[in-house]
Scaffold this active site. Structure first.
Site, PDB file in Angstrom:
ATOM      1  N   ASP A 250      22.433 -55.179   3.343  1.00 29.37           N
ATOM      2  CA  ASP A 250      21.651 -54.973   4.657  1.00 29.37           C
ATOM      3  C   ASP A 250      21.108 -53.605   4.345  1.00 29.37           C
ATOM      4  O   ASP A 250      21.832 -52.925   3.926  1.00 29.37           O
ATOM      5  CB  ASP A 250      22.849 -54.957   5.964  1.00 29.37           C
ATOM      6  CG  ASP A 250      22.192 -54.148   7.229  1.00 29.37           C
ATOM      7  OD1 ASP A 250      21.546 -55.134   7.270  1.00 29.37           O
ATOM      8  OD2 ASP A 250      21.813 -52.715   7.269  1.00 29.37           O
ATOM      9  N   GLU A 292      18.382 -56.845   1.730  1.00 31.44           N
ATOM     10  CA  GLU A 292      17.725 -57.200   2.391  1.00 31.44           C
ATOM     11  C   GLU A 292      16.665 -55.532   2.082  1.00 31.44           C
ATOM     12  O   GLU A 292      17.139 -55.124   2.309  1.00 31.44           O
ATOM     13  CB  GLU A 292      18.875 -56.749   3.431  1.00 31.44           C
ATOM     14  CG  GLU A 292      17.979 -57.733   5.612  1.00 31.44           C
ATOM     15  CD  GLU A 292      18.179 -56.347   5.949  1.00 31.44           C
ATOM     16  OE1 GLU A 292      16.864 -56.120   7.243  1.00 31.44           O
ATOM     17  OE2 GLU A 292      18.442 -55.379   6.282  1.00 31.44           O
TER      18      GLU A 292
END
Length: 606
Positions: A250, A292
Site C-alpha cells: 500500500d 499500489e
C-alpha cells in the site's frame, strides 16, 4: 467467550521484532517506558499453494473485504471463518487469487489501513489461526491469498508511535518523521485534499510536528532509520512464513522524504523495495509483491525494477491511469482515451505483470487525469455531490453504468482482455449496488448479497447489528440481486461472468500474450490482437464497440489471410480472413473474442 481469547492472540507475536523488545497492542510497560517482550510462540503454517513461480501473470484476482463477505458467528461482522466457508463459491466462479484489504488490529478510523499491530488479527475477524485455516482451505482449492501490507504509516495508536511521542530520546523516538516546524518538504502534495490541510500535525505530547501523507491519525514511518526498515521486513517475513502468497504494498511511492522534491518515487524507496524483493526471492520463491503506486505509467514501471526478464522490485503494479479512461472511452464512444494511455505505457520485464481493475474498495480515483477530464467524469458519473470523495467517485460498477447489462458485459470483457491480470471487486459479478448515503467510502463496502433472506444471507444477527446496512433499494436490493437467484438462472450476470473467466483461463494469450492494437476504420471500435503466451500459436482478436449504437468496422487482417476466426464463447466459425479488409458489425456496447484458427481446425481448442 471472545474468539480472540485463544492462545494465538494472548501474547501478541508482533513483539518478536528484535527491536529492543517491542511488543504491540495491549502489552505491559516497564517503568522506564520500554515495552515488555512476550515469549515467542509457535504458529501453524498453511499447506503450500500449487507450484508456479509466475502464477500471477495469468491469474484472476478477487478483492474481498473480510468484514463484508460472510459472518460465521452472528455478530454482524464478516470474519475469516465466514470467508473460508464461501471458498467453494469463489472456486466455482473461477477465481485464482483472493486479495484481502487489512484485517490486522486497528482502531478502524480508515477501514483498517490504520494499523496498530502488524502481527495481530482484529478480534472481530478472528485469530491468526483462523487466517492460517483460510490459507490452507484456499490452497486446497488451488487458490492463493494476498493481503495488504501498509508500509508507509501506522495508526497513531500503535505502540511505536506512543513510545516515539513520549520518549524522543528512547529507542523509538526516531521511528517517525518529526520536525520543530511544519514548513519542511513544502513541495509534497496533499493527497486527501478534502480532509487534510497539511502533511504536518502538531503533537502536544512531544511538542513537535509529525509527518503524514494521508490522514493525521496515520503518522508516516521514518524509513531513514534502518531499524524501521528492518522491522517492516520482519513483518513481511512473519506473514510469508505462515504461508501467505504475497502482498499488495500500500502507498509505496511515499516511503521516503527529501527536501526539494515532491517526496514521491524517490531512489531510496526503490532501494528498499529491492531489499524486500530479495527476501522474497531468496526465502519465499513463488510469492508476489504488488505495488499500489497511483502514478503515471512511466513512473510506475520503475517499481518493477531492473532486468529484462524478472525485474528486482515488485512482480506486479496496478495500472491506475487505464481505469478512468475505460469509463471515459465508453461514455465518449471513442477508443482514443484507451489507445493513448496504452501507447504511453512502457514495456515491462517479461516476468512482471500489470494489475488492472474497474472498481475496488476505494473511490474511482481521478488523480491521473487532466482537470478537464476530471470535470467530464464528474459530470457524467457523479451527478449527485454525495457520489464524490477525495479526488474521485465513490460508486460501484453497476450504478456507474446505470445497471445496463450490455455495458457491464463490455466493461468486464475489456477488463479480462486488456494487458494485465484482472482484479474483480466482490459483488460486481452479480451487479451489486451502492449506498451513497453512507459516509466516507462505506457506500461500496456493504455486505455481500447471498440470498433473498434476512440480512441477504450474510449474517444471522439482528439487522440492527450489521456493521453496515445491506442494500435494500428496489433496483439493487438483496431481494432482487443475490447469488442464490443468479446461480439458479443460467442467463444471469453471474453465470456470464463465470463463463468469461473460463474462456480467459483457456487462453494464456490473455495473460502474457503480446498486445497489438489493430486500429480500424471506426473510432468507436477498439480492436486488438493478443498473441502468444505459453502456447505460441494462441492468437485472439478482441473487438469492442464502445458506442451505444450498432457500429461497423473494417479491420486490416491481411497478414492472417486464410485463417478462420472462431468466436470463443460459443465456438461459432466466422468467414475466413481474406486479402480485403475484414468487415464486422457489432450491436451497441457489444464485443467479440475470436481465436484465429487454421481453415482445417474445427474449433477454438483444436
Amino acid at each position: 467467550m471472545n474468539r480472540n481469547d485463544g492462545p494465538m492472540n494472548d501474547k501478541r507475536p508482533d513483539a518478536a521484532l528484535g527491536l529492543d523488545g517491542v511488543p504491540h497492542t495491549g502489552e505491559a510497560m516497564l517503568p522506564d517506558g520500554h515495552l515488555v517482550e512476550p515469549q515467542a510462540e509457535d504458529f501453524t503454517h498453511a499447506r503450500s499453494a500449487p507450484k508456479d513461480d509466475r502464477w500471477y501473470q495469468n491469474a484472476v484476482f478477487y478483492e474481498v473485504l473480510v468484514r463484508a463477505f460472510h459472518d460465521s458467528d452472528g455478530d454482524g461482522t464478516g470474519d475469516l471463518r465466514g470467508l473460508a466457508d464461501q471458498l467453494d463459491y469463489l472456486s466455482w466462479l473461477g477465481v485464482d487469487c483472493l486479495w484481502l484489504p487489512p484485517f490486522y488490529a486497528s482502531p478502524l478510523r480508515d477501514g483498517g489501513y490504520d494499523i496498530s499491530d502488524f502481527r495481530a488479527v482484529l478480534p472481530e475477524f478472528g485469530t491468526v489461526d483462523d487466517f492460517v485455516n483460510l490459507l490452507d482451505q484456499a490452497h486446497r482449492r488451488g487458490m492463493r491469498v494476498i493481503t495488504d501490507l501498509v508500509l508507509n504509516h501506522t495508526s497513531d495508536a500503535h505502540p511505536w508511535f506512543q513510545e516515539s511521542r513520549r520518549h524522543p530520546d528512547g529507542p523509538y523516538g526516531d521511528f517517525y518523521v518529526w520536525s520543530d516546524t511544519d514548513d519542511r518538504y513544502a513541495d509534497a502534495r496533499i493527497i486527501f485534499v478534502d480532509t487534510e490541510s497539511s502533511n504536518w500535525t502538531y503533537d502536544p505530547v512531544r511538542g513537535q510536528f509529525f509527518w503524514h501523507r494521508f490522514f493525521s491519525h496515520q503518522p508516516d514511518l521514518n524509513y531513514a532509520n534502518a531499524e524501521v526498515a528492518e522491522a517492516m521486513i520482519d513483518v513481511l517475513r512473519f506473514w510469508l512464513d505462515l504461508g501467505i502468497d504475497g502482498f499488495r504494498l500500500d502507498a509505496v511511492p511515499y516511503l521516503f522524504e527529501e527536501e526539494g522534491t515532491n517526496c514521491e518515487n524517490l531512489p531510496r524507496t526503490h532501494d528498499f523495495l529491492k531489499r524486500c524483493r530479495k527476501v522474497v526471492d531468496d526465502e519465499f520463491p513463488g510469492r508476489v509483491l504488488l505495488a499500489e503506486a497511483n502514478q503515471w505509467p512511466a513512473d510506475v514501471v520503475e517499481y518493477f525494477g531492473d532486468g529484462a526478464s524478472g525485474g528486482d522490485e515488485c512482480h506486479m503494479a496496478f495500472h491506475f491511469p487505464l481505469m478512468p479512461r475505460i469509463f471515459m472511452a465508453v461514455r465518449r464512444e471513442s477508443r482514443f482515451p484507451i489507445s493513448e494511455i496504452l501507447a504511453q505505457t512502457p514495456a515491462i520485464p517479461s516476468g512482471c505483470q500489470w494489475g488492472i481493475f474497474l472498481r475496488n474498495h476505494d473511490e474511482l480515483t481521478l488523480e491521473m487525469v487532466t482537470d478537464d477530464e476530471r470535470d467530464y467524469m464528474y459530470a457524467e458519473y457523479a451527478k449527485d455531490p454525495r457520489m464524490k470523495a477525495n479526488i474521485g467517485i465513490r460508486r460501484r460498477l453497476a450504478p456507474l453504468l446505470d445497471n445496463d447489462r450490455n455495458q457491464q458485459e463490455l466493461f468486464t470483457a475489456l477488463l479480462l482482455s486488456l494487458p494485465g491480470s484482472p482484479v474483480l471487486y466482490y459483488g460486481d459479478e452479480i451487479g451489486m449496488g451502492d449506498n451513497i448515503w453512507l459516509g466516507d467510502r462505506d457506500g461500496v463496502r456493504t455486505p455481500m448479497q447471498w440470498t433473498p433472506d434476512r440480512n441477504a444471507g450474510f449474517s444471522r444477527c439482528d439487522p440492527g447489528r450489521l456493521y453496515l446496512p445491506v442494500i435494500a433499494d428496489p433496483v439493487y436490493g438483496f431481494q432482487a440481486v443475490n447469488v442464490e437467484a443468479q446461480q439458479n438462472n443460467t442467463s444471469s450476470l453471474l453465470h456470464w461472468t463465470r463463463r468469461m473467466l473460463q474462456v480467459r483461463a483457456e487462453h494464456p494469450a490473455f495473460g502474457i500474450g503480446a498486445f497489438t492494437e489493430l486500429g480500424g476504420s471506426n473510432p468507436s471500435v477498439l480492436a486488438y490482437l493478443r498473441s502468444g503466451g505459453r502456447r505460441s500459436e494462441d492468437q485472439v482478436i478482441c473487438v469492442n464497440n464502445l458506442s451505444r449504437f450498432p457500429q461497423p468496422v473494417e479491420l486490416d487482417l491481411s497478414e492472417f489471410a486464410g485463417r478462420v476466426p472462431v468466436e470463443l464463447t460459443g465456438g461459432v466459425r466466422f468467414p475466413a480472413v481474406g486479402e480485403l479488409p475484414y468487415l464486422l458489425t457489432l450491436p451497441g456496447h457489444a464485443f467479440y473474442w475470436f481465436q484465429l484458427t487454421e481453415a482445417t481446425d474445427t474449433g477454438p481448442d483444436q
